[in-house]
Design a protein around this motif. Structure first.
Motif, PDB file in Angstrom:
ATOM      1  N   ARG A 146      20.488  24.095   1.129  1.00 19.25           N
ATOM      2  CA  ARG A 146      20.573  25.186   0.144  1.00 19.25           C
ATOM      3  C   ARG A 146      21.886  25.930   0.293  1.00 19.25           C
ATOM      4  O   ARG A 146      22.447  26.009   1.389  1.00 19.25           O
ATOM      5  CB  ARG A 146      19.417  26.165   0.349  1.00 19.25           C
ATOM      6  CG  ARG A 146      18.059  25.495   0.105  1.00 19.25           C
ATOM      7  CD  ARG A 146      16.971  26.479  -0.069  1.00 19.25           C
ATOM      8  NE  ARG A 146      17.343  27.416  -1.121  1.00 19.25           N
ATOM      9  CZ  ARG A 146      16.742  28.565  -1.319  1.00 19.25           C
ATOM     10  NH1 ARG A 146      15.752  28.942  -0.566  1.00 19.25           N
ATOM     11  NH2 ARG A 146      17.130  29.366  -2.282  1.00 19.25           N
ATOM     12  N   LYS A 147      22.360  26.516  -0.788  1.00 16.26           N
ATOM     13  CA  LYS A 147      23.589  27.305  -0.772  1.00 16.26           C
ATOM     14  C   LYS A 147      23.352  28.614  -0.032  1.00 16.26           C
ATOM     15  O   LYS A 147      22.306  29.240  -0.196  1.00 16.26           O
ATOM     16  CB  LYS A 147      24.056  27.602  -2.192  1.00 16.26           C
ATOM     17  CG  LYS A 147      24.391  26.361  -2.989  1.00 16.26           C
ATOM     18  CD  LYS A 147      24.704  26.716  -4.421  1.00 16.26           C
ATOM     19  CE  LYS A 147      24.854  25.464  -5.258  1.00 16.26           C
ATOM     20  NZ  LYS A 147      25.060  25.759  -6.674  1.00 16.26           N
ATOM     21  N   LEU A 178      20.836  31.464  -4.347  1.00 19.44           N
ATOM     22  CA  LEU A 178      21.453  31.163  -3.070  1.00 19.44           C
ATOM     23  C   LEU A 178      21.048  32.236  -2.084  1.00 19.44           C
ATOM     24  O   LEU A 178      20.565  33.289  -2.463  1.00 19.44           O
ATOM     25  CB  LEU A 178      22.972  31.009  -3.162  1.00 19.44           C
ATOM     26  CG  LEU A 178      23.821  32.134  -3.732  1.00 19.44           C
ATOM     27  CD1 LEU A 178      24.275  33.056  -2.623  1.00 19.44           C
ATOM     28  CD2 LEU A 178      25.022  31.529  -4.390  1.00 19.44           C
ATOM     29  N   SER A 192      29.955  25.285  -5.088  1.00 21.44           N
ATOM     30  CA  SER A 192      29.535  24.319  -4.086  1.00 21.44           C
ATOM     31  C   SER A 192      30.124  24.706  -2.734  1.00 21.44           C
ATOM     32  O   SER A 192      30.952  25.614  -2.637  1.00 21.44           O
ATOM     33  CB  SER A 192      29.973  22.905  -4.478  1.00 21.44           C
ATOM     34  OG  SER A 192      31.371  22.849  -4.637  1.00 21.44           O
ATOM     35  N   ARG A 193      29.702  24.023  -1.702  1.00 23.53           N
ATOM     36  CA  ARG A 193      30.109  24.331  -0.339  1.00 23.53           C
ATOM     37  C   ARG A 193      31.627  24.394  -0.214  1.00 23.53           C
ATOM     38  O   ARG A 193      32.340  23.528  -0.695  1.00 23.53           O
ATOM     39  CB  ARG A 193      29.553  23.278   0.602  1.00 23.53           C
ATOM     40  CG  ARG A 193      29.697  23.641   2.034  1.00 23.53           C
ATOM     41  CD  ARG A 193      28.942  22.685   2.882  1.00 23.53           C
ATOM     42  NE  ARG A 193      29.911  21.816   3.525  1.00 23.53           N
ATOM     43  CZ  ARG A 193      29.592  20.765   4.228  1.00 23.53           C
ATOM     44  NH1 ARG A 193      28.347  20.392   4.326  1.00 23.53           N
ATOM     45  NH2 ARG A 193      30.521  20.059   4.794  1.00 23.53           N
ATOM     46  N   GLU A 252      26.319  25.839   3.426  1.00 21.75           N
ATOM     47  CA  GLU A 252      25.072  25.146   3.180  1.00 21.75           C
ATOM     48  C   GLU A 252      24.204  25.206   4.430  1.00 21.75           C
ATOM     49  O   GLU A 252      24.691  25.051   5.541  1.00 21.75           O
ATOM     50  CB  GLU A 252      25.361  23.686   2.831  1.00 21.75           C
ATOM     51  CG  GLU A 252      24.181  22.946   2.293  1.00 21.75           C
ATOM     52  CD  GLU A 252      24.570  21.569   1.795  1.00 21.75           C
ATOM     53  OE1 GLU A 252      23.947  20.605   2.266  1.00 21.75           O
ATOM     54  OE2 GLU A 252      25.488  21.462   0.971  1.00 21.75           O
ATOM     55  N   ARG A 253      22.922  25.486   4.232  1.00 21.02           N
ATOM     56  CA  ARG A 253      21.949  25.513   5.324  1.00 21.02           C
ATOM     57  C   ARG A 253      20.653  24.912   4.802  1.00 21.02           C
ATOM     58  O   ARG A 253      20.127  25.350   3.789  1.00 21.02           O
ATOM     59  CB  ARG A 253      21.711  26.952   5.793  1.00 21.02           C
ATOM     60  CG  ARG A 253      20.704  27.028   6.940  1.00 21.02           C
ATOM     61  CD  ARG A 253      20.570  28.412   7.462  1.00 21.02           C
ATOM     62  NE  ARG A 253      19.855  29.228   6.477  1.00 21.02           N
ATOM     63  CZ  ARG A 253      19.543  30.498   6.666  1.00 21.02           C
ATOM     64  NH1 ARG A 253      19.905  31.123   7.749  1.00 21.02           N
ATOM     65  NH2 ARG A 253      18.890  31.163   5.737  1.00 21.02           N
TER      66      ARG A 253
END
Length: 125
Positions: A111-112, A80, A44-45, A107-108
Motif C-alpha cells: 500500500r502507498k 494512502l 507511485s513509490r 510502500e508498506r
C-alpha cells in the motif's frame, strides 16, 4: 422547460439518488484538481507529492519503542497511509479533518504510505 432549469433539476435528482460517498469523492477530487494538487491514484513509490484530501481514520500506536500516529488519507481517487513516527498524538489530526500533505510516497505491505509528511490543516468549507 428552459435548458437552465432542466439542468438544475437533473443535478438535484442526481444528488438525491446517488451514493453520498461517491458525491463526496467527486467533490474532493474536483477541489484537488482546482488547487493543482496531485491525485493519489496517479502517484507511485518514490514520487514527491502534494495532495489535498480528508482523513478517514486515525490510530495512535503507543507502544513505547514504536510510538506512531497512523491515518488513512483519501483524496477522492485513492487512499494512502500517513504515518508520523515518534508521536502519540497530534493536535488537529483526527477523522474527518481535511489536509494538504506533502511528502515522498513509499510502500508498506503493498500500500502507498508517506512517512512524517508535512501537513496543513484546511477548513472544510
Amino acid at each position: 422547460m428552459a435548458p437552465a432549469a432542466a439542468g438544475y433539476f437533473r443535478r438535484m435528482a442526481r444528488k438525491l439518488t446517488e451514493d453520498i460517498d461517491q458525491l463526496d469523492a467527486e467533490d474532493m477530487e474536483s477541489e484537488s484538481r482546482a488547487s493543482g494538487a496531485q491525485r493519489a491514484c496517479d502517484c507511485s513509490r518514490g514520487d514527491e507529492v502534494t495532495m489535498i484530501g480528508r482523513l478517514r481514520s486515525v490510530e495512535a500506536c503507543s507502544k513505547s519503542a514504536n510510538a506512531a500516529v497512523q491515518a488513512e488519507f483519501f483524496d477522492g481517487t485513492d487512499t494512502l497511509s500517513l504515518v508520523w513516527m515518534g508521536r502519540r498524538k497530534i493536535a488537529g489530526i483526527e477523522s474527518g479533518t481535511q489536509l494538504l500533505v506533502r511528502g515522498r510516497v513509499g510502500e508498506r505491505d503493498g500500500r502507498k504510505v508517506i512517512y512524517n509528511p508535512y501537513y496543513e490543516l484546511r477548513s472544510g468549507d
